[in-house]
Scaffold this active site. Structure first.
Site, PDB file in Angstrom:
ATOM      1  N   LYS A   1       0.991  -1.045   0.149  1.00  0.00           N
ATOM      2  CA  LYS A   1       0.002   0.056   0.009  1.00  0.00           C
ATOM      3  C   LYS A   1       0.855   1.316  -0.009  1.00  0.00           C
ATOM      4  O   LYS A   1       1.503   1.460   0.981  1.00  0.00           O
ATOM      5  CB  LYS A   1      -0.748  -0.094   1.379  1.00  0.00           C
ATOM      6  CG  LYS A   1      -1.634   1.425   1.372  1.00  0.00           C
ATOM      7  CD  LYS A   1      -2.600   1.331   2.577  1.00  0.00           C
ATOM      8  CE  LYS A   1      -3.435   2.629   2.874  1.00  0.00           C
ATOM      9  NZ  LYS A   1      -3.997   2.744   4.235  1.00  0.00           N
TER      10      LYS A   1
ATOM     11  N   ASP B   1      -2.424  10.246   3.281  1.00  0.00           N
ATOM     12  CA  ASP B   1      -4.034   9.963   3.604  1.00  0.00           C
ATOM     13  C   ASP B   1      -4.697  10.997   4.360  1.00  0.00           C
ATOM     14  O   ASP B   1      -4.378  11.013   5.792  1.00  0.00           O
ATOM     15  CB  ASP B   1      -3.763   8.560   4.185  1.00  0.00           C
ATOM     16  CG  ASP B   1      -5.492   8.093   4.507  1.00  0.00           C
ATOM     17  OD1 ASP B   1      -6.309   8.550   3.981  1.00  0.00           O
ATOM     18  OD2 ASP B   1      -5.682   6.993   5.206  1.00  0.00           O
TER      19      ASP B   1
ATOM     20  N   LYS C   1     -10.062  13.289   8.146  1.00  0.00           N
ATOM     21  CA  LYS C   1      -9.632  12.741   9.163  1.00  0.00           C
ATOM     22  C   LYS C   1      -9.384  14.004   9.959  1.00  0.00           C
ATOM     23  O   LYS C   1      -9.192  15.153   9.567  1.00  0.00           O
ATOM     24  CB  LYS C   1      -7.890  12.192   9.028  1.00  0.00           C
ATOM     25  CG  LYS C   1      -8.013  10.694   8.398  1.00  0.00           C
ATOM     26  CD  LYS C   1      -6.556  10.293   8.418  1.00  0.00           C
ATOM     27  CE  LYS C   1      -6.479   8.753   8.053  1.00  0.00           C
ATOM     28  NZ  LYS C   1      -7.252   7.758   8.568  1.00  0.00           N
TER      29      LYS C   1
ATOM     30  N   ASP D   1       1.677   6.332   5.465  1.00  0.00           N
ATOM     31  CA  ASP D   1       0.530   5.464   5.040  1.00  0.00           C
ATOM     32  C   ASP D   1       1.285   4.673   3.770  1.00  0.00           C
ATOM     33  O   ASP D   1       0.175   3.937   3.124  1.00  0.00           O
ATOM     34  CB  ASP D   1      -0.688   6.392   4.727  1.00  0.00           C
ATOM     35  CG  ASP D   1      -1.995   5.395   4.893  1.00  0.00           C
ATOM     36  OD1 ASP D   1      -1.750   4.280   5.497  1.00  0.00           O
ATOM     37  OD2 ASP D   1      -2.997   5.721   4.357  1.00  0.00           O
TER      38      ASP D   1
ATOM     39  N   ASP E   1     -11.967   7.162   3.995  1.00  0.00           N
ATOM     40  CA  ASP E   1     -11.047   6.806   4.544  1.00  0.00           C
ATOM     41  C   ASP E   1     -10.487   5.394   4.467  1.00  0.00           C
ATOM     42  O   ASP E   1      -9.578   5.153   4.816  1.00  0.00           O
ATOM     43  CB  ASP E   1     -11.265   7.464   5.948  1.00  0.00           C
ATOM     44  CG  ASP E   1      -9.720   7.750   6.598  1.00  0.00           C
ATOM     45  OD1 ASP E   1      -8.770   7.567   5.897  1.00  0.00           O
ATOM     46  OD2 ASP E   1      -9.968   7.822   7.906  1.00  0.00           O
TER      47      ASP E   1
ATOM     48  N   GLU F   1      -9.514   3.795   2.212  1.00  0.00           N
ATOM     49  CA  GLU F   1      -9.051   3.753   0.839  1.00  0.00           C
ATOM     50  C   GLU F   1      -7.797   2.558   0.527  1.00  0.00           C
ATOM     51  O   GLU F   1      -7.547   2.155  -0.419  1.00  0.00           O
ATOM     52  CB  GLU F   1      -8.355   5.179   0.695  1.00  0.00           C
ATOM     53  CG  GLU F   1      -6.953   5.372   1.225  1.00  0.00           C
ATOM     54  CD  GLU F   1      -6.505   5.066   2.501  1.00  0.00           C
ATOM     55  OE1 GLU F   1      -7.469   5.531   3.221  1.00  0.00           O
ATOM     56  OE2 GLU F   1      -5.359   5.116   2.906  1.00  0.00           O
TER      57      GLU F   1
ATOM     58  N   ARG G   1      -7.939  -0.688   1.110  1.00  0.00           N
ATOM     59  CA  ARG G   1      -8.299  -1.860   0.465  1.00  0.00           C
ATOM     60  C   ARG G   1      -8.664  -1.293  -1.045  1.00  0.00           C
ATOM     61  O   ARG G   1      -8.693  -2.360  -1.637  1.00  0.00           O
ATOM     62  CB  ARG G   1      -9.566  -2.331   1.644  1.00  0.00           C
ATOM     63  CG  ARG G   1     -10.566  -1.424   1.642  1.00  0.00           C
ATOM     64  CD  ARG G   1     -11.547  -1.403   2.731  1.00  0.00           C
ATOM     65  NE  ARG G   1     -11.016  -1.167   3.964  1.00  0.00           N
ATOM     66  CZ  ARG G   1     -11.627  -1.304   5.198  1.00  0.00           C
ATOM     67  NH1 ARG G   1     -12.784  -1.969   5.238  1.00  0.00           N
ATOM     68  NH2 ARG G   1     -10.940  -0.992   6.349  1.00  0.00           N
TER      69      ARG G   1
END
Ligand code: BES
Ligand code: MN
Ligand code: ZN
Length: 493
Positions: free
Chosen positions: A265, A270, A277, A288, A347, A349, A351
């Site tokens: 990933k 993010d 967030k 991230d 959020d 994201e 996956r």
């Protein structure tokens, strides 16, 4: 970068700025400290006594001008009571020896690991030394950069007992490669998101073609569209930074031998997107992309070790940003697999980008696929920063990863992957939603990915809790789980 090698002289005759030797709790001496004591006619034991040296792992004592010892400095390091060091303690020993060397402004240390399990101790000491000498000052100003004390330690040469000579060279090579991989992962992670963009990750991958002989393909938005990665692209809608899909191939195995595929990933920042967030600690979300950084680190190490294996690294890189073009909660997208996804929370994201990479991985007919992601805060709640979450569809694969984690003290805890959790992802408007409730958040995230990983053996590593330290003097990327995965690759078959 530190130059590690092997050497064979007697501890007392070794010429170096310092020799480093282990001493047990209770000031008990075994090889090689015994040799130093004998040569110095008891001066070592006397000095330990005078200093009340505890001998605990982490304790360190520099001694000078011991008679009968060629090196003018001896760094004594504590190893506790046991005859063999745990991975954790061995790393600590490497750390404190390196810190002591730097404090003394010396460049060249001959390190003697504890006699028993000396090869394993050496491997962990390499990682400890490398960790103690790691610096990140790329984004400091010129004046601060000039002031950064660069570590003086440049050469570490390990002296091992006779019985370890056969296994030592390949173990050292793997440990040093692992250290390089960890350093690289930390470097990429510690770069801020305005430096470490998806495009920059693509460039870093390309560099590995030249320096490490990997075959690298970096795909841009057009090529990603052509692959039909609608789920991945949905995350990029709000960002002005163009996405990248990065493929790194190391083909050291037989032609046609099924490869191991790592998927990382790479969300370079993010914000949460429209499901924004909170402001507090949002800077952590520059990390991230540590799943991607892990894949970079592993591929770099693999290219240095050159195992007879086929290893592929896939990195999905983008930003998750809010904007007038950003994905809205309730939007539905079609993934590369053809399955449709209702995005209830922008959020979640990670996956969404990983699922398309998991589908892409099918083309390799892999022996196993392992994805690595800072995927859920729920995993941090469940396991803290000690263990990463491990989910797997194959027990052998899970056990091998668990074992490598134990061996390198880069640990995992297996979590359940069961059909009963899937229900929570049901959607009235698509094949699935991208979030379930708060309950079992790390598990439902894994279950989402599982729907895209049906054609091969698969493991998912949720590293949200272990990939970085979020506060304090040590704030920064940890490089986990590069060490465990490099050990896993070396141990395949
Ligand atoms: N990148 C985060 C997960 C994360 C959280 C990593 C804390 C490191 C530290 C991920 O994209 C995320 O935001 N997950 C959400 C999922 C939720 C919306 C279902 C989370 O964990 O809150
Ligand atoms: Mn998120
Ligand atoms: Zn994320």
């Amino acid at each position: 970068m530190i130059d590690f090698s092997l050497r064979t002289e007697h501890p007392a005759n070794t010429k170096a700025d310092a020799v480093a030797v282990p001493v047990h709790e209770g000031q008990k001496l075994s090889w090689p400290a015994q040799e130093i004591d004998k040569a110095s006619k008891g001066a070592l034991a006397a000095a330990l006594k005078a200093a009340s040296f505890s001998g605990r792992p982490g304790a360190v004592l520099p001694l000078f001008n011991l008679p009968g010892v060629a090196a003018s400095r001896v760094i004594v390091y504590g190893v506790g009571e046991a005859n063999a060091l745990s991975a954790k303690d061995a790393r600590t020993c490497g750390r404190v020896v390196a810190l002591s060397a730097n404090e003394q402004s010396i460049a060249d240390v001959a390190v003697f690991p504890l006699g028993e399990e000396a090869v394993a101790s050496m491997s962990q000491m390499v990682l400890g030394v490398s960790d103690a000498c790691y610096r990140f000052d790329e984004t400091k100003g010129r004046a601060a950069k000039a002031k950064t004390e660069t570590p003086t330690l440049k050469r570490v040469r390990f002296g091992l007992p006779e019985s370890a000579h056969k296994a030592a060279p390949s173990a050292l090579k793997a440990a040093v490669a692992s250290a390089h991989g960890i350093e690289f992962a930390k470097y990429l992670g510690n770069l801020p998101a305005n430096h470490c963009t998806p495009a920059r990750l693509g460039d870093e991958a390309k560099k590995l073609t030249k320096s490490h002989g990997l075959k690298v393909t970096v795909m841009d938005r057009k090529q990603i569209e052509k692959l039909g990665m609608g789920s991945f692209l949905s995350v990029t809608n709000g960002s002005d930074e163009p996405p990248r899909f990065i493929v790194m191939e190391y083909m050291g195995g037989k032609k046609g031998q099924a490869p191991t595929v790592f998927v990382g990933k790479g969300v370079t920042f993010d914000t949460g997107g429209i499901s924004l967030k909170p402001a507090e600690n949002m800077d952590h979300m520059k990390w991230d992309m540590m799943g991607a950084a892990t894949v970079f680190g592993v591929m770099k190490a693999v290219a240095e070790i050159k195992p007879k294996q086929n290893i592929v690294g896939l990195v999905v890189a983008c930003e998750n940003m809010p904007s007038g073009k950003a994905t809205k909660p309730g939007d539905v997208f079609t993934s590369m697999s053809g399955q449709t996804i209702e995005v209830l929370n922008t959020d979640a994201e990670g996956r969404l980008i990983l699922c398309d990479a998991l589908t892409y991985a099918e083309r390799y007919k892999p022996r196993a696929v392992i994805d690595i992601a800072t995927l859920t805060g729920a995993c941090v709640v469940a396991l803290g920063s000690v263990n990463a979450g491990l989910f797997a569809t194959n027990d052998q694969l899970a056990d091998a990863i668990l074992a490598s984690g134990k061996k390198t003290n880069d640990r995992f805890w297996r979590m359940p992957l069961e059909e009963d959790y899937q229900e929570a992802l049901n959607s009235n408007f698509a094949d699935m939603a991208n979030v379930a409730g708060r309950e079992g958040g790390a598990i439902t995230a894994a279950c989402f990915l599982w729907r895209f990983a049906k054609k091969y053996d698969w493991a998912h590593l949720d590293i949200a809790g272990v990939a970085y330290k979020g506060a304090g003097k040590e704030k920064g990327a940890t490089g986990r789980p590069v060490a465990a995965l490099v050990d896993y690759v070396v141990g395949i078959e």
